[in-house]
Design an enzyme around this catalytic site. Structure first.
Site, PDB file in Angstrom:
ATOM      1  N   ARG A  63       0.849  -1.178   0.000  1.00 37.48           N
ATOM      2  CA  ARG A  63       0.000   0.000   0.000  1.00 37.48           C
ATOM      3  C   ARG A  63       0.888   1.232   0.000  1.00 37.48           C
ATOM      4  O   ARG A  63       1.570   1.531   0.988  1.00 37.48           O
ATOM      5  CB  ARG A  63      -0.935  -0.010   1.219  1.00 37.48           C
ATOM      6  N   ALA A  75     -10.373  -7.674  -1.208  1.00 34.04           N
ATOM      7  CA  ALA A  75     -11.236  -6.484  -1.203  1.00 34.04           C
ATOM      8  C   ALA A  75     -11.111  -5.760  -2.532  1.00 34.04           C
ATOM      9  O   ALA A  75     -10.161  -5.974  -3.284  1.00 34.04           O
ATOM     10  CB  ALA A  75     -10.852  -5.546  -0.054  1.00 34.04           C
ATOM     11  N   GLU A  92     -13.955 -10.026  -6.465  1.00 37.67           N
ATOM     12  CA  GLU A  92     -12.671  -9.764  -5.820  1.00 37.67           C
ATOM     13  C   GLU A  92     -12.089 -11.013  -5.177  1.00 37.67           C
ATOM     14  O   GLU A  92     -10.882 -11.231  -5.219  1.00 37.67           O
ATOM     15  CB  GLU A  92     -12.828  -8.648  -4.777  1.00 37.67           C
ATOM     16  N   GLU A  96      -8.457 -12.121  -6.458  1.00 38.17           N
ATOM     17  CA  GLU A  96      -7.329 -11.985  -5.537  1.00 38.17           C
ATOM     18  C   GLU A  96      -6.916 -13.296  -4.881  1.00 38.17           C
ATOM     19  O   GLU A  96      -5.759 -13.439  -4.482  1.00 38.17           O
ATOM     20  CB  GLU A  96      -7.650 -10.944  -4.462  1.00 38.17           C
ATOM     21  N   GLU A 142      -0.721  -5.846  -7.130  1.00 37.64           N
ATOM     22  CA  GLU A 142      -1.226  -7.213  -6.967  1.00 37.64           C
ATOM     23  C   GLU A 142      -0.297  -8.265  -7.577  1.00 37.64           C
ATOM     24  O   GLU A 142      -0.437  -9.452  -7.286  1.00 37.64           O
ATOM     25  CB  GLU A 142      -2.624  -7.333  -7.565  1.00 37.64           C
TER      26      GLU A 142
END
Length: 200
Positions: A63, A75, A92, A96, A142
């Site tokens: 992040r 998320a 999601e 993910e 990601e």
């Protein structure tokens, strides 16, 4: 006092596909006006996914605002027009964690930082997990994201130890543990009304 907190003027300072920064002049008790700057956010969903062994699915993702990799729930943003929240959550979870779920419930709703943003996040509880029929290419942050299944009680310990600090993940882990301890009773259906959702 119907005029208290009325907005007398509003100015957009910045706009992106995800957020806007807005400055409002707001009438305060007593009649004076004060400036309030805040973020208008498109909203998001998170998924507390529990497997049959009582483990929760966590992802570790970089992040940039905090310059750290964080343990989080799968998320994503409400960035597909007209898509139901639980459909976004399912998308999601697949994108993910390469998982799908046979059972969906609403776990909790959050206003993440109401002092400076209207961002709303709904956390869904996903159970009866199985692999998706396809895998997904992950790009950007990601591309280096990792996925781990952690025993739920251990994940709770991670929250109290400061190893999980993402707000939605903290709430999702603790709420999932409480829901499990209550036998998953009293949960709202995945399609329950969501009054805080942007554009609701």
């Amino acid at each position: 006092m119907p005029d208290v907190f009325a907005v007398t003027s509003s100015t957009e300072q910045f706009r992106s596909p995800i957020m806007r920064i807005v400055s409002d002049d707001v009438v305060m008790p007593g009649g004076q006006t004060s400036r309030r700057d805040y973020m208008v956010h498109i909203g998001a969903v998170g998924v507390a996914a529990l497997d049959d062994e009582g483990r929760i699915v966590l992802v570790r993702q970089y992040r940039h605002p905090v310059r750290q990799e964080l343990w989080e729930l799968p998320a994503g943003l409400l960035d597909v027009h007209g898509e139901a929240g639980h459909a976004t959550a399912a998308r999601e979870l697949a994108e993910e964690a390469d998982l799908k779920a046979g059972r969906w419930d609403v776990l909790t709703d959050l206003l993440t930082t109401p002092g400076c943003s209207d961002e709303a996040i709904r956390i869904y509880l996903a159970r009866d997990l199985s692999p998706t029929d396809e895998t997904f290419d992950r790009v950007g942050e990601e591309a280096l994201m990792s996925v781990r299944r952690v025993p739920l009680d251990e994940a709770v310990s991670w929250v109290f130890a400061g190893q999980i600090r993402n707000a939605a993940a903290c709430v999702g882990v603790l709420a999932a543990a409480r829901a499990r301890d209550n036998g998953f009773t009293g949960l709202r259906p995945a399609t329950a009304d969501w009054t805080d959702r942007p554009g609701h």
